[in-house]
Write a protein that holds these residues in place. Structure first.
Motif, PDB file in Angstrom:
ATOM      1  N   GLU A 172      -7.004  -0.134  11.621  1.00  0.00           N
ATOM      2  CA  GLU A 172      -8.116   0.601  12.228  1.00  0.00           C
ATOM      3  C   GLU A 172      -7.661   1.436  13.425  1.00  0.00           C
ATOM      4  N   ALA A 173      -6.734   0.926  14.231  1.00  0.00           N
ATOM      5  CA  ALA A 173      -6.228   1.689  15.380  1.00  0.00           C
ATOM      6  C   ALA A 173      -5.445   2.916  14.915  1.00  0.00           C
ATOM      7  N   ALA A 174      -4.625   2.756  13.884  1.00  0.00           N
ATOM      8  CA  ALA A 174      -3.862   3.897  13.368  1.00  0.00           C
ATOM      9  C   ALA A 174      -4.791   4.937  12.768  1.00  0.00           C
ATOM     10  N   GLU A 175      -5.807   4.491  12.031  1.00  0.00           N
ATOM     11  CA  GLU A 175      -6.758   5.419  11.435  1.00  0.00           C
ATOM     12  C   GLU A 175      -7.508   6.193  12.515  1.00  0.00           C
ATOM     13  N   ALA A 176      -7.936   5.501  13.590  1.00  0.00           N
ATOM     14  CA  ALA A 176      -8.679   6.172  14.662  1.00  0.00           C
ATOM     15  C   ALA A 176      -7.815   7.217  15.357  1.00  0.00           C
ATOM     16  N   GLU A 177      -6.546   6.886  15.601  1.00  0.00           N
ATOM     17  CA  GLU A 177      -5.667   7.835  16.286  1.00  0.00           C
ATOM     18  C   GLU A 177      -5.365   9.049  15.402  1.00  0.00           C
ATOM     19  N   LEU A 178      -5.224   8.844  14.120  1.00  0.00           N
ATOM     20  CA  LEU A 178      -4.976   9.968  13.224  1.00  0.00           C
ATOM     21  C   LEU A 178      -6.172  10.913  13.159  1.00  0.00           C
ATOM     22  N   HIS A 179      -7.369  10.351  13.198  1.00  0.00           N
ATOM     23  CA  HIS A 179      -8.551  11.205  13.203  1.00  0.00           C
ATOM     24  C   HIS A 179      -8.642  11.990  14.515  1.00  0.00           C
ATOM     25  N   ALA A 181       4.990  -1.862   9.275  1.00  0.00           N
ATOM     26  CA  ALA A 181       4.530  -1.381   7.966  1.00  0.00           C
ATOM     27  C   ALA A 181       3.438  -0.339   8.125  1.00  0.00           C
ATOM     28  N   VAL A 182       2.520  -0.538   9.084  1.00  0.00           N
ATOM     29  CA  VAL A 182       1.470   0.456   9.343  1.00  0.00           C
ATOM     30  C   VAL A 182       2.086   1.755   9.839  1.00  0.00           C
ATOM     31  N   MET A 183       3.096   1.679  10.696  1.00  0.00           N
ATOM     32  CA  MET A 183       3.755   2.885  11.189  1.00  0.00           C
ATOM     33  C   MET A 183       4.434   3.646  10.060  1.00  0.00           C
ATOM     34  N   ARG A 184       4.981   2.933   9.110  1.00  0.00           N
ATOM     35  CA  ARG A 184       5.602   3.619   7.967  1.00  0.00           C
ATOM     36  C   ARG A 184       4.550   4.346   7.140  1.00  0.00           C
ATOM     37  N   LEU A 185       3.377   3.729   6.971  1.00  0.00           N
ATOM     38  CA  LEU A 185       2.297   4.406   6.235  1.00  0.00           C
ATOM     39  C   LEU A 185       1.852   5.664   6.971  1.00  0.00           C
ATOM     40  N   LYS A 226       2.809  10.072  16.198  1.00  0.00           N
ATOM     41  CA  LYS A 226       3.489   8.799  15.949  1.00  0.00           C
ATOM     42  C   LYS A 226       3.629   7.980  17.235  1.00  0.00           C
ATOM     43  N   GLU A 227       3.942   8.649  18.325  1.00  0.00           N
ATOM     44  CA  GLU A 227       4.084   7.941  19.598  1.00  0.00           C
ATOM     45  C   GLU A 227       2.766   7.322  20.041  1.00  0.00           C
ATOM     46  N   ARG A 228       1.686   8.072  19.862  1.00  0.00           N
ATOM     47  CA  ARG A 228       0.385   7.537  20.275  1.00  0.00           C
ATOM     48  C   ARG A 228      -0.049   6.372  19.372  1.00  0.00           C
ATOM     49  N   VAL A 229       0.226   6.486  18.090  1.00  0.00           N
ATOM     50  CA  VAL A 229      -0.093   5.366  17.198  1.00  0.00           C
ATOM     51  C   VAL A 229       0.734   4.138  17.563  1.00  0.00           C
ATOM     52  N   MET A 230       2.018   4.340  17.832  1.00  0.00           N
ATOM     53  CA  MET A 230       2.880   3.235  18.225  1.00  0.00           C
ATOM     54  C   MET A 230       2.398   2.584  19.523  1.00  0.00           C
ATOM     55  N   SER A 231       1.941   3.408  20.471  1.00  0.00           N
ATOM     56  CA  SER A 231       1.425   2.857  21.724  1.00  0.00           C
ATOM     57  C   SER A 231       0.179   2.006  21.484  1.00  0.00           C
ATOM     58  N   SER A 232      -0.702   2.491  20.624  1.00  0.00           N
ATOM     59  CA  SER A 232      -1.914   1.714  20.316  1.00  0.00           C
ATOM     60  C   SER A 232      -1.565   0.389  19.648  1.00  0.00           C
ATOM     61  N   LEU A 233      -0.638   0.423  18.700  1.00  0.00           N
ATOM     62  CA  LEU A 233      -0.256  -0.804  18.008  1.00  0.00           C
ATOM     63  C   LEU A 233       0.420  -1.799  18.942  1.00  0.00           C
ATOM     64  N   SER A 234       1.234  -1.303  19.852  1.00  0.00           N
ATOM     65  CA  SER A 234       1.918  -2.211  20.786  1.00  0.00           C
ATOM     66  C   SER A 234       0.930  -2.891  21.726  1.00  0.00           C
ATOM     67  N   ALA A 241       0.839  -1.209   0.000  1.00  0.00           N
ATOM     68  CA  ALA A 241       0.000   0.000   0.000  1.00  0.00           C
ATOM     69  C   ALA A 241       0.867   1.250   0.000  1.00  0.00           C
ATOM     70  N   ARG A 242       0.344   2.297  -0.650  1.00  0.00           N
ATOM     71  CA  ARG A 242       1.104   3.552  -0.733  1.00  0.00           C
ATOM     72  C   ARG A 242       0.760   4.498   0.407  1.00  0.00           C
ATOM     73  N   THR A 243      -0.503   4.465   0.838  1.00  0.00           N
ATOM     74  CA  THR A 243      -0.942   5.282   1.965  1.00  0.00           C
ATOM     75  C   THR A 243      -1.761   4.409   2.912  1.00  0.00           C
ATOM     76  N   LEU A 244      -2.043   4.968   4.082  1.00  0.00           N
ATOM     77  CA  LEU A 244      -2.858   4.228   5.044  1.00  0.00           C
ATOM     78  C   LEU A 244      -4.267   4.022   4.495  1.00  0.00           C
ATOM     79  N   GLY A 245      -4.739   4.986   3.700  1.00  0.00           N
ATOM     80  CA  GLY A 245      -6.058   4.848   3.089  1.00  0.00           C
ATOM     81  C   GLY A 245      -6.104   3.690   2.109  1.00  0.00           C
ATOM     82  N   ASP A 246      -5.027   3.541   1.330  1.00  0.00           N
ATOM     83  CA  ASP A 246      -4.980   2.411   0.390  1.00  0.00           C
ATOM     84  C   ASP A 246      -5.029   1.074   1.143  1.00  0.00           C
TER      85      ASP A 246
END
Length: 319
Positions: free
Chosen positions: A163-170, A292-296, A185-193, A142-147
């Motif tokens: 879904e967790a990364a998308e929710a945190e970005l919103h 990979a999600v964190m890179r997106l 980025k830190e909050r997304v990483m915390s959710s993913l962990s 995927a090129r973006t998180l949306g893709d």
């Protein structure tokens, strides 16, 4: 001269032998006149000798002393020990004490659980690793998180990461616009962990049972062995004999409990170590998907693209 001495020596030997036989017969006759005197039965005497003594007592029913009755009582355990004893695994189980039986049954159930976990976890982990490889490939392409979010065949923990990364970005959209990208980025990483940790706990279900069986089963078997040997010693004291035919069956039944403990424990330890390696490989694949999600997310933040993700089909996108 020598030829004349040989018949003479032979005659002397025959006379001496006749004298000994006569003396022995006189002694036996005196015992019969005084009453039947049967020697005390030794605890370790052979079975044939004990049976012969019992028959001699029954054959001479004229006069039986108290010692004779005592000898019969001593012969009884020896005769009972001569009965055939089923030393197969099933025969020893049926002849064991109820405590030893309980131990054996519990160890058999533990062994059955071990092999059940082996079959179920093998199927589960093989399917899970295939899914993780598929999801990781789709997310990395995927090129973006949306893709990535619009790919419908991403399932399992990979979908949870997206879904967790998308929710945190919103939730952090206004902060990202003000230059707070590192905090996002830190909050997304915390959710993913946290998602990865919860997923790891789920796939570890069943391995704790293997560890418990591998650690406890030998000691449970040893408990049955100790109890069985105690009962064997009690039986020896009651039988008033150390005959191996009396001692061996009880000890064999006790040792069977230890054998079952090892049969349950050894496969459990081997299977536990196998699943530990398999789960470590699955966790590595899940970590790759999270990375990979964190890179997106990082790419989207650097591009400053719209954080609103719309699920569309390829046909709608082409229109």
């Amino acid at each position: 001269m020598m030829e004349k001495q040989i018949p003479f020596l032979a005659k002397c030997y025959r006379i001496l032998l006749f004298t000994c036989v006569l003396a022995h017969g006189t002694t036996v006759l005196a015992q019969v006149q005084d009453g039947i005197q049967v020697p005390a039965v030794d605890k370790t005497m052979g079975e044939d000798k004990a049976i012969n003594i019992e028959r001699s007592i029954k054959g001479n029913s004229e006069k039986v002393s108290e010692n004779d009755a005592l000898n019969v009582q001593k012969i009884a355990p020896l005769r009972s020990s001569s009965l055939p004893h089923n030393l197969s695994a099933w025969g020893m189980f049926m002849a064991a004490d109820w405590v030893v039986k309980t131990v054996m049954i519990s160890l058999a159930i533990a062994s059955l659980l071990t092999w059940t976990v082996l079959v179920s976890k093998t199927i589960e982990l093989n399917a899970l690793k295939r899914l993780l490889r598929h999801d990781g490939t789709k997310i990395m392409a995927a090129r973006t998180l949306g893709d990535a979010a619009n790919v419908n065949d991403i399932l399992g923990v990979g979908r949870e990461f997206i879904e967790a990364a998308e929710a945190e970005l919103h939730l952090s959209a206004d902060m990202a616009s003000k230059g707070g990208k590192e905090g996002v980025k830190e909050r997304v990483m915390s959710s993913l962990s946290r998602i990865e940790a919860a997923w790891t706990r789920r796939i570890l279900v069943g391995t704790g049972l293997l560890a418990t069986i591998g650690a406890v089963a030998p000691f449970v078997g040893l408990l049955g062995t100790v109890w069985g040997i105690m009962n064997s010693f009690i039986g020896i004291s009651k039988a008033n004999t150390t005959n191996l035919a009396v001692v061996a069956p009880g000890i064999a039944e006790a040792l069977l409990a230890t054998a079952l403990g090892l049969v349950a424990a050894i496969p459990a330890v081997v299977i536990y170590n196998h699943f530990t390696r398999q789960i470590a490989g699955a966790k590595a694949l899940a970590s790759d998907s999270a990375a990979a999600v964190m890179r997106l997310v990082s790419r989207d933040l650097d591009r400053a693209v719209s954080l609103h993700i719309v699920n569309t089909t390829p046909t709608e996108t082409a229109e």
